[in-house]
Write a protein that holds these residues in place. Structure first.
Motif, PDB file in Angstrom:
ATOM      1  N   TYR A  35       0.825  -1.193   0.000  1.00 28.40           N
ATOM      2  CA  TYR A  35       0.000   0.000   0.000  1.00 28.40           C
ATOM      3  C   TYR A  35       0.862   1.247   0.000  1.00 28.40           C
ATOM      4  CZ  TYR A  35       0.579  -1.047   5.010  1.00 28.40           C
ATOM      5  OH  TYR A  35       1.080  -1.387   6.239  1.00 28.40           O
ATOM      6  N   TYR A  37       0.950   5.347   0.984  1.00 29.18           N
ATOM      7  CA  TYR A  37       0.338   6.297   1.902  1.00 29.18           C
ATOM      8  C   TYR A  37       1.329   7.421   2.168  1.00 29.18           C
ATOM      9  CZ  TYR A  37       3.141   3.711   5.295  1.00 29.18           C
ATOM     10  OH  TYR A  37       4.183   3.107   5.954  1.00 29.18           O
ATOM     11  N   ASP A  38       0.867   8.478   2.800  1.00 26.60           N
ATOM     12  CA  ASP A  38       1.685   9.670   3.072  1.00 26.60           C
ATOM     13  C   ASP A  38       2.332  10.203   1.793  1.00 26.60           C
ATOM     14  OD1 ASP A  38       1.036   9.525   5.748  1.00 26.60           O
ATOM     15  OD2 ASP A  38       2.909   8.562   6.351  1.00 26.60           O
ATOM     16  N   ALA A  59      -8.744   2.445  -3.374  1.00 26.22           N
ATOM     17  CA  ALA A  59      -8.551   3.616  -2.515  1.00 26.22           C
ATOM     18  C   ALA A  59      -9.177   3.283  -1.167  1.00 26.22           C
ATOM     19  CB  ALA A  59      -9.199   4.847  -3.137  1.00 26.22           C
ATOM     20  N   SER A  61      -8.668   4.829   1.595  1.00 23.78           N
ATOM     21  CA  SER A  61      -9.000   6.093   2.237  1.00 23.78           C
ATOM     22  C   SER A  61      -8.652   7.215   1.270  1.00 23.78           C
ATOM     23  CB  SER A  61      -8.194   6.232   3.532  1.00 23.78           C
ATOM     24  OG  SER A  61      -8.481   7.447   4.175  1.00 23.78           O
ATOM     25  N   PHE A  99      -3.241  12.695  -5.329  1.00 20.89           N
ATOM     26  CA  PHE A  99      -3.571  12.066  -4.050  1.00 20.89           C
ATOM     27  C   PHE A  99      -4.143  13.109  -3.097  1.00 20.89           C
ATOM     28  CE2 PHE A  99      -0.671   8.977  -5.769  1.00 20.89           C
ATOM     29  CZ  PHE A  99      -1.063   7.766  -5.218  1.00 20.89           C
ATOM     30  N   SER A 101      -5.200  14.390   0.739  1.00 16.09           N
ATOM     31  CA  SER A 101      -4.563  14.246   2.036  1.00 16.09           C
ATOM     32  C   SER A 101      -5.108  12.995   2.726  1.00 16.09           C
ATOM     33  CB  SER A 101      -4.861  15.483   2.889  1.00 16.09           C
ATOM     34  OG  SER A 101      -4.317  15.335   4.166  1.00 16.09           O
ATOM     35  N   GLY A 102      -4.233  12.158   3.227  1.00 18.77           N
ATOM     36  CA  GLY A 102      -4.646  10.951   3.925  1.00 18.77           C
ATOM     37  C   GLY A 102      -5.016   9.784   3.031  1.00 18.77           C
ATOM     38  N   ALA A 103      -4.785   9.912   1.727  1.00 15.89           N
ATOM     39  CA  ALA A 103      -5.135   8.825   0.800  1.00 15.89           C
ATOM     40  C   ALA A 103      -4.270   7.588   1.061  1.00 15.89           C
ATOM     41  CB  ALA A 103      -4.972   9.277  -0.642  1.00 15.89           C
ATOM     42  N   VAL A 104      -4.901   6.429   0.942  1.00 20.53           N
ATOM     43  CA  VAL A 104      -4.204   5.148   1.050  1.00 20.53           C
ATOM     44  C   VAL A 104      -4.616   4.311  -0.160  1.00 20.53           C
ATOM     45  CG1 VAL A 104      -3.850   3.045   2.392  1.00 20.53           C
ATOM     46  CG2 VAL A 104      -4.185   5.227   3.566  1.00 20.53           C
ATOM     47  N   CYS A 105      -3.624   3.882  -0.946  1.00 18.52           N
ATOM     48  CA  CYS A 105      -3.857   3.031  -2.110  1.00 18.52           C
ATOM     49  C   CYS A 105      -3.356   1.626  -1.806  1.00 18.52           C
ATOM     50  CB  CYS A 105      -3.118   3.577  -3.333  1.00 18.52           C
ATOM     51  SG  CYS A 105      -3.156   2.476  -4.770  1.00 18.52           S
TER      52      CYS A 105
END
Length: 132
Positions: A35, A37-38, A59, A61, A99, A101-105
């Motif tokens: 994943y 993130y950041d 996605a 988040s 992306f 803010s706070g997106a997690v793939c």
């Protein structure tokens, strides 16, 4: 283009929803899960295609865009729902952009990491699609 949005089963509950990825959701056995993130504002990920590997992106988040290219057509798919995934077959160039803010793939891949399976140069990718 050899891509598909896939609905992930969602079990709704007042205490919070649950989604499950089982064999019938993804049409390949997966060997790797990772994943992203950041991701800093303005940064991009991806920028490659795979010779053999298939991937399923979700996605978990937030949101991001997946820019896809098959050598002839380009398409942008926004991902922003944790109960939908994008199935990307091999031979498709992908770039992940915008992306939030706070997106997690989350990426579910059909194989373990193998550098030889990556095409990381777009011009080389285009040449390979002309040969195919």
């Amino acid at each position: 283009m050899n891509i598909k949005i896939v609905q992930i089963p969602k079990i709704e509950d007042p205490r919070g929803n649950l989604s499950v990825i089982e064999k019938n959701v993804i049409p390949f056995e997966f060997k790797r899960v990772y994943y992203l993130y950041d991701v800093p504002t303005g940064a991009e990920r991806g920028g490659h295609s795979h010779i053999e590997q298939q991937e399923f992106l979700i996605a978990l988040s937030g949101s991001f865009d997946v820019v896809l290219n098959d050598g002839t057509h380009q398409k942008t798919i926004p991902l922003n729902r944790p109960f939908e995934g994008l199935l990307i077959h091999n031979g498709i160039w992908r770039e992940l952009k915008n992306f939030s803010s706070g997106a997690v793939c989350l990426v579910v891949a059909s194989d373990v990491f193998c550098e030889e399976d990556y095409v990381r140069d777009f011009e080389e990718f285009i040449k390979s699609t002309l040969i195919s």
